[in-house]
Write a protein that holds these residues in place. Structure first.
Motif, PDB file in Angstrom:
ATOM      1  N   UNK A 106       0.644  -1.633  -0.150  1.00  0.00           N
ATOM      2  CA  UNK A 106      -0.031   0.286  -0.166  1.00  0.00           C
ATOM      3  C   UNK A 106       0.785   0.850   0.325  1.00  0.00           C
ATOM      4  N   UNK A 107       1.729   1.659   1.073  1.00  0.00           N
ATOM      5  CA  UNK A 107       2.996   2.403   0.716  1.00  0.00           C
ATOM      6  C   UNK A 107       3.308   2.614  -0.709  1.00  0.00           C
ATOM      7  N   UNK A 108       3.880   1.505  -1.497  1.00  0.00           N
ATOM      8  CA  UNK A 108       4.897   1.852  -1.939  1.00  0.00           C
ATOM      9  C   UNK A 108       3.742   2.411  -3.346  1.00  0.00           C
ATOM     10  N   UNK A 109       2.558   1.911  -3.649  1.00  0.00           N
ATOM     11  CA  UNK A 109       1.790   1.916  -4.549  1.00  0.00           C
ATOM     12  C   UNK A 109       1.366   3.355  -4.139  1.00  0.00           C
ATOM     13  N   UNK A 110       0.681   3.547  -2.915  1.00  0.00           N
ATOM     14  CA  UNK A 110       0.864   5.250  -2.556  1.00  0.00           C
ATOM     15  C   UNK A 110       2.030   6.467  -3.039  1.00  0.00           C
ATOM     16  N   UNK A 111       3.426   5.411  -3.269  1.00  0.00           N
ATOM     17  CA  UNK A 111       4.033   6.913  -3.597  1.00  0.00           C
ATOM     18  C   UNK A 111       4.131   6.621  -5.123  1.00  0.00           C
ATOM     19  N   UNK A 112       3.801   5.407  -5.893  1.00  0.00           N
ATOM     20  CA  UNK A 112       3.891   5.722  -7.296  1.00  0.00           C
ATOM     21  C   UNK A 112       4.920   4.238  -7.977  1.00  0.00           C
ATOM     22  N   UNK A 113       5.148   3.563  -6.909  1.00  0.00           N
ATOM     23  CA  UNK A 113       6.283   2.302  -7.242  1.00  0.00           C
ATOM     24  C   UNK A 113       5.232   1.144  -7.633  1.00  0.00           C
ATOM     25  N   UNK A 114       5.348   0.704  -8.878  1.00  0.00           N
ATOM     26  CA  UNK A 114       4.158   0.104  -9.636  1.00  0.00           C
ATOM     27  C   UNK A 114       4.367  -1.258  -9.081  1.00  0.00           C
ATOM     28  N   UNK A 115       3.646  -2.367  -8.824  1.00  0.00           N
ATOM     29  CA  UNK A 115       4.104  -3.554  -8.106  1.00  0.00           C
ATOM     30  C   UNK A 115       3.492  -4.847  -9.163  1.00  0.00           C
TER      31      UNK A 115
END
Length: 133
Positions: free
Chosen positions: A124-133
């Motif tokens: 959730x944190x990484x998708x919030x800052x724009x990192x593709x999962x």
């Protein structure tokens, strides 16, 4: 393991002690390589023996491990968001392993994400800052 996002610097701070673990692995592999060179360089009149072959194999393994840890793995604790390419997820022996693929070709393992709650929180944190999962 603590993953924090610093909005001011646009960086992710990962506190998991991986830097010291990688340092110890690198130091031990360097000592192992030195030991393999010293023991492998001693050749009797009878030629290359069993111990020299063992030390040669250990030296080659040490070189491969050192290459892997110097050029393919990262232990950065502060990573700029723009240097993160994507989040990769692997299943190894039934457990999920996550790592950040960086733009320089290295990967930063997120070793201590064990529970599904920690994994979903990190995603959730990484998708919030724009990192593709």
């Amino acid at each position: 393991m603590h993953i924090n996002y610093n909005e001011k610097d646009k960086t992710i701070e990962i506190k998991d002690g991986l830097k010291s673990q990688y340092f110890m692995i690198k130091a031990l592999m360097i000592l192992n390589l030195i030991n393999a060179i010293l023991n492998g360089s001693y050749i009797d009149k009878s030629g290359i023996g069993f111990m020299q072959i063992i030390w040669l194999i250990l030296g080659v393994v040490s070189i491969v491990v050192l290459y892997f840890y110097f050029f393919k793995k990262s232990s950065q604790e502060k990573i700029a968001v723009k240097t993160i390419d994507r989040l990769t997820e692997k299943t190894v022996f039934g457990s999920k392993r996550m790592s950040l693929k960086l733009t320089n070709g290295k990967s930063r393992d997120l070793v201590y994400l064990k529970t599904t709650e920690e994994i979903s929180k990190a995603k959730k944190l990484l998708t919030k800052i724009g990192v593709t999962v």
